[in-house]
Enzyme design. Structure first.
Site, short mmCIF file in Angstrom:
data_model
loop_
_atom_site.label_atom_id
_atom_site.label_comp_id
_atom_site.label_asym_id
_atom_site.label_seq_id
_atom_site.Cartn_x
_atom_site.Cartn_y
_atom_site.Cartn_z
N CYS A 9 -3.59 2.96 -5.32
CA CYS A 9 -2.66 2.48 -4.29
C CYS A 9 -2.04 1.13 -4.69
O CYS A 9 -2.77 0.21 -5.01
CB CYS A 9 -3.43 2.35 -2.98
N TYR A 61 -2.12 -1.58 9.17
CA TYR A 61 -0.97 -2.16 8.49
C TYR A 61 -0.04 -2.85 9.48
O TYR A 61 0.05 -2.46 10.64
CB TYR A 61 -0.16 -1.07 7.77
N HIS A 99 -2.33 -3.17 -3.52
CA HIS A 99 -3.70 -2.95 -3.06
C HIS A 99 -4.64 -2.78 -4.24
O HIS A 99 -5.78 -3.24 -4.21
CB HIS A 99 -3.71 -1.72 -2.15
N LYS A 152 -8.57 1.40 -6.69
CA LYS A 152 -7.73 2.49 -6.17
C LYS A 152 -6.40 2.46 -6.90
O LYS A 152 -6.00 1.42 -7.44
CB LYS A 152 -7.46 2.31 -4.67
N HIS A 167 0.84 -1.20 0.00
CA HIS A 167 0.00 0.00 0.00
C HIS A 167 0.88 1.25 0.00
O HIS A 167 2.08 1.18 0.26
CB HIS A 167 -0.84 0.06 1.29
#
Length: 144
Positions: free
Chosen positions: A129, A45, A121, A127, A16
């Site tokens: 990310c 995380y 991710h 996304k 990420h």
């Protein structure tokens, strides 16, 4: 930082970004505050890689993370600080120090968890990310 092997069966390492602007450093404590403010119990995380390459623990690898909806069980979440330009548009902002440390951290985790596959991710969510293609960038680790 010494890596500790989880007793959980790990099949995914998911990378990420913090989606913060280039050059703005944040730490595990700040990320924990963000996550608690949205109702989570802790930092989602497991590992945070700061701008200078320092690795901080977010949540113990013994605990299921809160980083990728539907994929937290059996995974470890690694986040690097950055991922956006000054206008908050997705950008690969990894510093040379982060790049070096991420390569070594991901390599060590893949060795520690031989059943695990490396993912971004963005492979599981709509996304940007982590703001780059993990499969392309880390192909040399994935296809050892």
């Amino acid at each position: 930082m010494k890596l500790i092997k989880s007793v959980r069966q790990i099949t995914k390492i998911i990378l990420h970004c913090t989606a913060t602007p280039e050059g703005r450093d944040v730490d595990a404590e700040e990320i924990t505050r963000w996550h608690k403010n949205i109702g989570w119990r802790n930092n989602g995380y497991h590992y945070i890689v700061k701008l200078d390459g320092t690795i901080e623990e977010g949540r113990s690898v013994q605990m299921v993370g809160a980083h990728t909806k539907g994929h937290n069980v059996g995974s470890i979440g690694v986040v690097y600080v950055g991922g956006c330009d000054k206008n908050m548009k997705p950008k690969d902002t990894r510093t040379p120090e982060q790049d070096f440390v991420l390569t070594n951290l991901l390599s060590a985790l893949l060795e520690m968890y031989p059943l695990a596959k490396l993912h971004g991710h963005n492979e599981f969510a709509n996304k940007a990310c982590p703001s780059f293609d993990v499969q392309e960038e880390y192909n040399f680790l994935i296809n050892k």
